[in-house]
Scaffold this motif. Sequence first.
Motif, short mmCIF file in Angstrom:
data_model
loop_
_atom_site.label_atom_id
_atom_site.label_comp_id
_atom_site.label_asym_id
_atom_site.label_seq_id
_atom_site.Cartn_x
_atom_site.Cartn_y
_atom_site.Cartn_z
N THR A 47 0.81 -0.85 0.05
CA THR A 47 -0.17 -0.19 0.29
C THR A 47 0.72 1.18 0.34
O THR A 47 0.70 1.96 -0.42
N MET A 48 1.91 1.17 0.73
CA MET A 48 2.83 2.26 0.77
C MET A 48 3.25 2.84 -0.57
O MET A 48 3.41 3.62 -1.04
N GLU A 49 3.91 1.57 -1.74
CA GLU A 49 5.03 2.13 -2.31
C GLU A 49 3.48 1.57 -3.57
O GLU A 49 3.85 3.00 -4.43
N TYR A 54 5.26 4.60 -6.09
CA TYR A 54 5.14 4.61 -7.33
C TYR A 54 4.78 6.14 -8.29
O TYR A 54 4.95 6.27 -9.30
N PRO A 55 3.79 6.46 -7.39
CA PRO A 55 3.20 8.09 -7.47
C PRO A 55 4.02 8.57 -8.39
O PRO A 55 3.52 9.69 -9.10
N LYS A 56 4.78 8.77 -7.32
CA LYS A 56 6.17 9.66 -7.06
C LYS A 56 7.31 9.60 -8.81
O LYS A 56 7.86 10.71 -9.03
N LEU A 57 6.92 8.60 -9.43
CA LEU A 57 8.01 7.56 -10.47
C LEU A 57 7.59 6.98 -11.28
O LEU A 57 7.93 7.13 -12.50
N LYS A 58 5.62 7.23 -11.93
CA LYS A 58 4.78 6.66 -13.00
C LYS A 58 4.89 7.66 -13.57
O LYS A 58 5.08 7.15 -15.41
N THR A 59 5.34 9.03 -13.80
CA THR A 59 5.50 10.34 -14.78
C THR A 59 6.30 10.09 -15.63
O THR A 59 6.72 10.50 -16.96
#
Length: 146
Positions: A47-49, A54-59
Amino acid sequence: MNAVDFLIKEHNKIRKAFAEISNKVHRDLTKREMFEALSHELVRHETMEQEVWYPKLKTNEKLRDVIKHLVFEEKTAAKAIKEIKKIKIQEAWEEKFLKLKKDVEHHATEEETKLFPKVERLLNEAELNRIGKELREFKLEFEEAR
């Protein structure tokens, strides 16, 4: 502690818990109780990831495919955890548990070898420290809500 170091520390804690549960000295009931605690850790970690990391990296297009793959693996693990909790026959429980152990360890290794090096090249230390702080705060809030 930066995000990558924090997540590696988390992975090592999870690996250690899997190894302890796998230890043949434990009775079946003890293994199931230990798994209950580990499954909470796994759900929290996933959940933390998915909500912070992941939202910080998905872009970033360079990371999109590997993140998509890792999220799929985490969803598969969450489903396996639910299935394991329902299993009554110990041999079947052990088999499913060992499969989950192998899958989770593979997932952690993939993150550490495929994702983390790319992230460390793309983000500076200040960004990694900021995300690490967010991950730690999420973990604390998750535990307090428990």
